[in-house]
Design a protein around this motif. Structure first.
Motif, PDB file in Angstrom:
ATOM      1  N   VAL A   1     -39.532 -28.950 -10.618  1.00 38.54           N
ATOM      2  CA  VAL A   1     -40.425 -28.187 -10.810  1.00 38.54           C
ATOM      3  C   VAL A   1     -40.439 -27.013  -9.613  1.00 38.54           C
ATOM      4  CG1 VAL A   1     -43.132 -27.984 -10.360  1.00 38.54           C
ATOM      5  CG2 VAL A   1     -41.989 -29.970 -11.566  1.00 38.54           C
ATOM      6  N   ALA A   2     -39.518 -27.067  -8.593  1.00 39.02           N
ATOM      7  CA  ALA A   2     -39.398 -26.176  -7.464  1.00 39.02           C
ATOM      8  C   ALA A   2     -38.731 -24.861  -8.144  1.00 39.02           C
ATOM      9  CB  ALA A   2     -38.530 -26.969  -6.439  1.00 39.02           C
ATOM     10  N   PRO A   3     -39.312 -23.687  -7.752  1.00 39.92           N
ATOM     11  CA  PRO A   3     -38.614 -22.448  -8.401  1.00 39.92           C
ATOM     12  C   PRO A   3     -37.267 -22.382  -8.130  1.00 39.92           C
ATOM     13  CG  PRO A   3     -40.177 -21.850  -6.610  1.00 39.92           C
ATOM     14  CD  PRO A   3     -40.317 -23.385  -6.979  1.00 39.92           C
ATOM     15  N   ARG A   4     -36.567 -21.794  -8.967  1.00 38.43           N
ATOM     16  CA  ARG A   4     -35.007 -21.627  -8.768  1.00 38.43           C
ATOM     17  C   ARG A   4     -34.977 -20.428  -7.977  1.00 38.43           C
ATOM     18  NH1 ARG A   4     -30.314 -21.216 -13.324  1.00 38.43           N
ATOM     19  NH2 ARG A   4     -28.661 -20.451 -11.830  1.00 38.43           N
TER      20      ARG A   4
ATOM     21  N   VAL B   1     -39.623  -9.855 -17.489  1.00 37.65           N
ATOM     22  CA  VAL B   1     -39.170 -11.102 -16.668  1.00 37.65           C
ATOM     23  C   VAL B   1     -39.683 -10.208 -15.184  1.00 37.65           C
ATOM     24  CG1 VAL B   1     -38.107 -12.637 -15.476  1.00 37.65           C
ATOM     25  CG2 VAL B   1     -37.692 -12.253 -17.795  1.00 37.65           C
ATOM     26  N   GLU B   2     -40.747 -10.914 -14.729  1.00 40.20           N
ATOM     27  CA  GLU B   2     -41.323 -10.364 -13.304  1.00 40.20           C
ATOM     28  C   GLU B   2     -40.322 -11.268 -12.193  1.00 40.20           C
ATOM     29  OE1 GLU B   2     -45.454  -8.321 -14.071  1.00 40.20           O
ATOM     30  OE2 GLU B   2     -45.157 -10.063 -13.211  1.00 40.20           O
ATOM     31  N   TYR B   3     -39.910 -10.548 -11.299  1.00 37.72           N
ATOM     32  CA  TYR B   3     -39.306 -11.415 -10.140  1.00 37.72           C
ATOM     33  C   TYR B   3     -39.876 -10.876  -8.483  1.00 37.72           C
ATOM     34  CZ  TYR B   3     -36.456  -7.178  -9.401  1.00 37.72           C
ATOM     35  OH  TYR B   3     -35.742  -5.920  -9.324  1.00 37.72           O
ATOM     36  N   HIS B   4     -39.597 -11.884  -7.631  1.00 37.74           N
ATOM     37  CA  HIS B   4     -39.880 -11.457  -6.237  1.00 37.74           C
ATOM     38  C   HIS B   4     -38.423 -11.567  -5.550  1.00 37.74           C
ATOM     39  CE1 HIS B   4     -41.890 -11.546  -2.529  1.00 37.74           C
ATOM     40  NE2 HIS B   4     -41.261 -12.572  -2.077  1.00 37.74           N
TER      41      HIS B   4
ATOM     42  N   ARG C   1     -36.824 -14.769  -7.100  1.00 39.35           N
ATOM     43  CA  ARG C   1     -37.542 -15.890  -7.962  1.00 39.35           C
ATOM     44  C   ARG C   1     -38.350 -15.031  -9.097  1.00 39.35           C
ATOM     45  NH1 ARG C   1     -39.176 -20.320  -3.526  1.00 39.35           N
ATOM     46  NH2 ARG C   1     -37.265 -21.207  -3.084  1.00 39.35           N
ATOM     47  N   VAL C   2     -38.288 -15.813 -10.139  1.00 36.32           N
ATOM     48  CA  VAL C   2     -39.219 -15.758 -11.329  1.00 36.32           C
ATOM     49  C   VAL C   2     -40.493 -15.763 -11.094  1.00 36.32           C
ATOM     50  CG1 VAL C   2     -39.529 -15.901 -13.945  1.00 36.32           C
ATOM     51  CG2 VAL C   2     -36.981 -16.004 -12.885  1.00 36.32           C
ATOM     52  N   VAL C   3     -41.384 -14.711 -11.315  1.00 38.32           N
ATOM     53  CA  VAL C   3     -42.756 -15.078 -10.730  1.00 38.32           C
ATOM     54  C   VAL C   3     -43.550 -14.750 -12.059  1.00 38.32           C
ATOM     55  CG1 VAL C   3     -42.436 -14.682  -8.196  1.00 38.32           C
ATOM     56  CG2 VAL C   3     -42.942 -12.696  -9.704  1.00 38.32           C
TER      57      VAL C   3
END
Length: 217
Positions: free
Chosen positions: A37-40, A182-185, A192-194
């Motif tokens: 579940v942790a973001p990759r 795909v939005e990312y931070h 990371r995908v947000v």
């Protein structure tokens, strides 16, 4: 018999000691992520895997395995995606998809596949559209939000996926094109995908001079 404290300072000290004693009985706790579940964190150019979940409909409440309907399949065949604990807990059946996405690498006008459908396969598509079935796509445990255009307005929906197609009167249309956003931070060690959005279209097109796609270019 209830004892009463008449000295304010002593009473306050007594209450403080009781609170400290109660806090001492509480076990220490630390935050953690459930496995899977942790973001990759993705580095530039890393493949961002797009997975597909079951087709669902609020009208029938009967989910179908995604490839029950003849969608484009990955080269080498469909593989059940490695299920993490988060997906296991929701009871989902997650499969691979043919979409090739890479972190911070914009891509346009890619042909996924060109397919001819039998009469029965066309009827399966029509049935799934008439019954309001939706795609449910996933990237890094984030479900896809849908962006739907109409002549009056643009609607963004954050739950329930996006429809297989739509109807206009007695005619049935399949969504055969998608914009994937795909939005990312950005982070120091990657991104990371947000956010994850899909904007579907139905386009009737022909190749120049009656040519067909060879599946490679």
């Amino acid at each position: 018999v209830e004892s009463v404290c008449t000295d304010c300072q002593d009473c306050s000290t007594e209450r403080t000691m009781r609170v400290l004693a109660l806090l001492g009985l509480l076990p220490s706790a630390q935050g953690f992520y459930l496995p899977g579940v942790a973001p990759r964190t993705f580095r530039y150019g890393d493949k961002v895997e797009l997975k597909v979940n079951k087709l669902t409909s609020v009208h029938t409440q009967l989910p179908y395995d995604y490839y029950t309907v003849k969608f484009c399949e990955p080269h080498g065949g469909v593989q059940q995606a490695s299920e993490n604990l988060g997906e296991f807990l929701t009871g989902d059946r997650i499969d691979s998809s043919p979409y090739q996405l890479f972190m911070r690498d914009d891509s346009y006008c890619n042909v996924l596949c060109q397919t001819h459908y039998s009469k029965d396969e066309v009827e399966t598509f029509k049935k799934s559209i008439n019954e309001g079935y939706h795609h449910n796509w996933i990237i890094d445990n984030l479900p896809a939000a849908s962006i739907l255009d109409s002549e009056q307005y643009i609607t963004t929906t954050y739950a329930g996926g996006f429809p297989v197609g739509f109807m206009e009167g007695s005619k049935t249309f399949m969504f055969n094109h998608v914009n994937i956003i795909v939005e990312y931070h950005p982070l120091e060690d990657g991104s990371r995908v947000v956010g994850f959005y899909v904007e579907p279209f139905s386009v009737k097109h022909k190749f120049v001079n009656g040519q067909t796609w060879n599946g490679q270019t």
